[in-house]
Design an enzyme around this catalytic site. Structure first.
Site, mmCIF file in Angstrom:
data_model
loop_
_atom_site.group_PDB
_atom_site.id
_atom_site.type_symbol
_atom_site.label_atom_id
_atom_site.label_comp_id
_atom_site.label_asym_id
_atom_site.label_seq_id
_atom_site.Cartn_x
_atom_site.Cartn_y
_atom_site.Cartn_z
ATOM 1 N N TYR A 145 35.540 42.184 54.659
ATOM 2 C CA TYR A 145 36.641 41.391 54.098
ATOM 3 C C TYR A 145 37.940 41.963 54.625
ATOM 4 C CZ TYR A 145 39.799 39.373 50.551
ATOM 5 O OH TYR A 145 40.807 38.702 49.901
ATOM 6 N N ASP A 240 40.225 48.113 59.804
ATOM 7 C CA ASP A 240 40.739 47.730 58.492
ATOM 8 C C ASP A 240 40.411 48.856 57.523
ATOM 9 O OD1 ASP A 240 41.379 46.794 56.027
ATOM 10 O OD2 ASP A 240 40.503 44.809 56.308
ATOM 11 N N LYS A 273 45.947 49.488 49.374
ATOM 12 C CA LYS A 273 45.356 50.166 48.224
ATOM 13 C C LYS A 273 45.938 51.575 47.985
ATOM 14 C CE LYS A 273 41.586 46.992 47.831
ATOM 15 N NZ LYS A 273 40.933 46.236 48.870
HETATM 16 C C1 LIG Z 1 41.306 44.875 49.469
HETATM 17 C C2 LIG Z 1 41.086 44.666 50.911
HETATM 18 C C3 LIG Z 1 41.897 43.807 51.677
HETATM 19 C C4 LIG Z 1 42.927 42.899 51.060
HETATM 20 O O1 LIG Z 1 43.937 43.583 50.407
HETATM 21 P P1 LIG Z 1 44.805 42.831 49.282
HETATM 22 O O2 LIG Z 1 45.849 43.816 48.918
HETATM 23 O O3 LIG Z 1 43.857 42.486 48.189
HETATM 24 O O4 LIG Z 1 45.363 41.592 49.916
HETATM 25 C C5 LIG Z 1 41.721 43.796 53.040
HETATM 26 N N1 LIG Z 1 40.781 44.551 53.639
HETATM 27 C C6 LIG Z 1 39.980 45.366 52.940
HETATM 28 C C7 LIG Z 1 38.992 46.210 53.664
HETATM 29 C C8 LIG Z 1 40.088 45.439 51.548
HETATM 30 O O5 LIG Z 1 39.253 46.233 50.872
#
Ligand SMILES: *Cc1c(COP(=O)(O)O)cnc(C)c1O
Length: 435
Positions: A145, A240, A273
């Site tokens: 994601y 990511d 995060k």
């Molecule tokens: C949480 C998450 C996102 C999206 O971040 P948001 O602040 O919720 O938009 C993107 N990539 C990864 C790997 C994530 O865990």
């Protein structure tokens, strides 16, 4: 009908006003059933719901609360920042300090831009990769994601290495026509995709330790090949690390792979995060030549009214300062490992098949023997059995993710007693888990 369940009362009110009663879908408990817990307050490793029921929190806002809730040094920094103003729309010293801290901790990054969410960071990184390479195609993996930007809401089509299909209504197929979706850890598909599309690939985006399909590591040979093929074809390798950054190690998952693959570095990194410590803050960074393609220096447009927000940067900086202290990750990793080992032991004692893994303060476990290598295997988990476990733990004051495809998070505030209580609760639930 009257009820004294404040969670239920709030959920009923919320459902009339907010789609599904929540502002992010997984919070609605639709996968596991039952009433979402409305959080009243949180401190350390715990939160209390609207009925004043306490839970040991293994979500920590889906990762950011690595210090636990309400860490005194972070609270103090935020309180001080708030008194100086909420937002200016002009640059501040704290943005410079946060950029310096990120660049110091993550050697693959020369320059960084701050934004407000992981979605925004991922979306902007892809635009930058396309702008910097002059190419259209991006590669992503099933089960990873990267936020909810249109081009990334896509699943594999039929056949090998085909272009994907949108996973959301409202995303026209044309918008995902340049997104190639491959199976995670599948070397054959990776080779085939580069053989066919190599010169057109702008970037390969990957969760190096995937936390959005519970917990699945990219194998070392797979990661090595991702790096080699990107280099060979002039594509950018984009990590990511919104979840793994400052969560699995101070240098993120890339520092974990750099220990296993000499000289290893991604070209771009997306973060979120933990760097905001619970405030809306995210970032993306890369080498100077790539980052200088961004506006106002280059032709790739990107902007944000609240980007680099002074309260969020104060929270992020205070969090980074605490996690940079010697021994922080050693202690956090040991606590997390003790949880996973405890769960394995409790499952074995009750004859329940369970596998689990962790890195730093992030963990996952599965109700079968072997650790899965891809999304398809993760999704073979028996949903009703997971739901039984989830609700059993919830009833015993332990809050894990309300969906089997989500990772778990341990904070520095979790004590040995919290872990022991959790393992005891799990063993109790395992006794009644359907075989
Ligand atoms: C949480 C998450 C996102 C999206 O971040 P948001 O602040 O919720 O938009 C993107 N990539 C990864 C790997 C994530 O865990």
């Amino acid at each position: 009908m009257t009820t004294t369940d404040r969670n239920l009362q709030l959920f009923e009110r919320a459902k009339a006003l907010i789609p599904g009663g929540v502002n992010s879908p997984v919070r609605a408990f639709r996968a596991v059933g039952g009433t979402p817990r409305f959080v009243q307050r949180a401190q350390g490793a715990y939160f209390w719901d609207a009925n004043d029921q306490r839970y040991i929190d293994y979500i920590g806002s889906w990762g950011p609360m690595i210090l636990g809730h309400g860490h005194p040094a972070v609270v103090e920094a935020v309180q001080k920042a708030v008194l100086e103003g909420f937002s200016y729309g002009a640059p501040t010293e704290r943005e410079v300090e946060l950029a310096e801290a990120i660049i110091r901790l993550v050697p693959s990054i020369d320059m960084v831009r701050l934004v407000s969410s992981g979605t925004e960071a991922g979306m902007s990184a892809i635009r930058l990769a396309r702008g910097a390479t002059g190419r259209k195609k991006i590669i992503k993996f099933e089960g990873c994601y990267h936020g909810h930007a249109d081009a990334l809401l896509v699943k594999a089509g039929s056949g090998l290495a085909t272009f994907g299909n949108p996973t959301s209504a409202g995303v026209p197929p044309e918008v995902v026509q340049h997104t190639i979706v491959l199976e995670y850890n599948n070397l054959e598909q990776l080779e085939a995709a580069f053989t066919e599309h190599g010169p057109e690939v702008a970037c390969l985006m990957i969760e190096p330790i995937a936390g959005n399909m519970n917990f699945v590591r990219a194998s070392v040979p797979f990661m090595k090949r991702c790096r080699e093929l990107c280099t060979q074809h002039g594509a950018l390798l984009a990590f990511d690390e919104v979840m793994t950054g400052f969560r699995v190690a101070l240098g993120g998952a890339q520092s974990v792979y750099a220990r296993l693959i000499p000289g290893f570095e991604p070209d771009m990194t997306v973060m979120g995060k933990v760097i905001g410590g619970g405030m809306p803050l995210a970032a993306f960074g890369a080498k100077r030549a790539v980052m200088e393609q961004l506006a106002p220096l280059g032709g790739v447009y990107q902007a944000g009214t609240l980007s680099g927000n002074p309260v969020a940067t104060a929270c992020g900086l205070a969090t980074l300062k605490e996690i940079s202290k010697p021994g922080f990750y050693e202690a956090l990793s040991a606590t997390t490992r003790s949880l996973v080992e405890g769960l394995k032991g409790a499952a074995a004692a009750e004859g329940v098949a369970l596998s689990g893994d962790s890195e730093g303060g992030m963990f996952g476990f599965f109700l079968f023997d072997e650790l899965p290598q891809n999304y398809a295997k993760v999704m073979t988990t028996d949903g009703p059995r997971f739901n039984h476990l989830f609700h059993g733990l919830l009833d015993r004051g332990v809050y894990i993710a309300p969906a089997l495809y989500e990772a778990g998070f341990v904070s520095a505030a979790h004590t040995a007693q919290d872990i022991a209580d959790t393992v005891a609760a799990a063993r109790d639930v395992f006794k009644t888990l359907p075989r």
